[in-house]
Design a protein around this motif. Structure first.
Motif, PDB file in Angstrom:
ATOM      1  N   GLN A   1      -3.580   5.451  -1.429  1.00  0.00           N
ATOM      2  CA  GLN A   1      -4.582   4.461  -1.042  1.00  0.00           C
ATOM      3  C   GLN A   1      -3.928   3.090  -1.077  1.00  0.00           C
ATOM      4  OE1 GLN A   1      -8.191   3.908  -3.504  1.00  0.00           O
ATOM      5  NE2 GLN A   1      -9.341   4.201  -1.610  1.00  0.00           N
TER       6      GLN A   1
ATOM      7  N   LEU B   1     -10.992   5.875  -7.106  1.00  0.00           N
ATOM      8  CA  LEU B   1     -10.797   5.401  -5.736  1.00  0.00           C
ATOM      9  C   LEU B   1     -11.469   4.040  -5.576  1.00  0.00           C
ATOM     10  CD1 LEU B   1     -11.511   8.633  -3.640  1.00  0.00           C
ATOM     11  CD2 LEU B   1      -9.298   7.690  -4.297  1.00  0.00           C
TER      12      LEU B   1
ATOM     13  N   PHE C   1      -8.289   6.210   2.458  1.00  0.00           N
ATOM     14  CA  PHE C   1      -7.226   6.866   1.705  1.00  0.00           C
ATOM     15  C   PHE C   1      -6.705   8.079   2.448  1.00  0.00           C
ATOM     16  CE2 PHE C   1     -10.956   9.118   0.322  1.00  0.00           C
ATOM     17  CZ  PHE C   1     -10.543  10.413   0.061  1.00  0.00           C
TER      18      PHE C   1
END
Length: 168
Positions: A116, A143, A148
Motif C-alpha cells: 500500500q 490498512l 492496495f
C-alpha cells in the motif's frame, strides 16, 4: 565418516517432531475464524484472474487464479522468493477501503504480500493451522484509506480462495 552419518540420521529422525509442533485443527487458530472460513467456502465466490483490478473490496471471498511466478509478473518482488513448482498471482484494489484493521485469510498455504502506498505492510497478527477444511492461515493488517495490492506467491495449487474482511 560415522559422525556425519549419525548427525544426518538424528536430523532425519527429528523432522517429524518439528512438523508435530505446527498447530492442527480449526480450534488451534488464535482467534475465531468462523466468519472467514464461511466466506472462503461459500459456493458463490467470485473468480479473479491474476492481475485483476478490482473497484472495491469484495463483499465476501474470491478465488484468485494463479500462474507460475514468471507468468504472474508480480508488480513488486515478493518478500519471500517462491520455490520452483509453485504458483503466484495478484489483484489490486483501486477503491480505498475504510481505514482500519482487516483480516486477510487464505484457503491454502502461500506467502502474502500486501503493498500500500508503495510499501510492504507487515501483519499486526498472524494465525494458521493445518487440517482445518477451507482455511489455512489468517493475518490482520492495518490498512489506510488508500488503494492496495495483494500478492500471493509460493502456493502449491493454481488457485487460492481469499477473504478480505474488516476485523471484528
Amino acid at each position: 565418516m560415522r559422525k556425519p552419518l549419525l548427525i544426518a540420521w538424528l536430523l532425519l529422525g527429528a523432522t517429524p517432531a518439528f512438523a508435530a509442533e505446527e498447530p492442527s485443527g480449526c480450534d488451534k487458530f488464535k482467534w475465531p475464524i468462523e466468519r472467514e472460513r464461511a466466506a472462503l467456502t461459500a459456493p458463490d465466490r467470485a473468480k479473479l484472474a491474476s492481475g485483476s483490478e478490482q473497484a472495491a473490496l469484495p463483499a465476501s471471498a474470491v478465488t484468485l487464479a494463479l500462474v507460475t511466478p514468471g507468468e504472474a509478473r508480480l508488480p513488486s518482488p515478493p518478500e519471500r522468493a517462491p520455490k520452483d513448482g509453485t504458483f503466484a498471482g495478484f489483484a489490486s484494489f483501486k477503491t480505498a477501503p475504510k481505514a482500519g484493521v482487516y483480516t486477510i485469510s487464505l484457503s491454502a498455504g502461500a506467502w502474502v504480500d500486501v503493498v500500500q502506498d508503495g510499501h510492504f505492510l507487515k501483519p499486526v497478527a498472524f494465525s494458521g493451522a493445518t487440517d482445518c477444511d477451507g482455511i489455512r492461515k489468517t493475518m490482520k493488517y492495518e490498512l489506510s484509506a488508500k488503494p492496495f495490492l495483494l500478492q500471493v506467491s509460493g502456493a502449491k495449487e493454481n488457485s487460492v480462495s481469499i477473504a478480505i474482511l474488516p476485523s471484528e
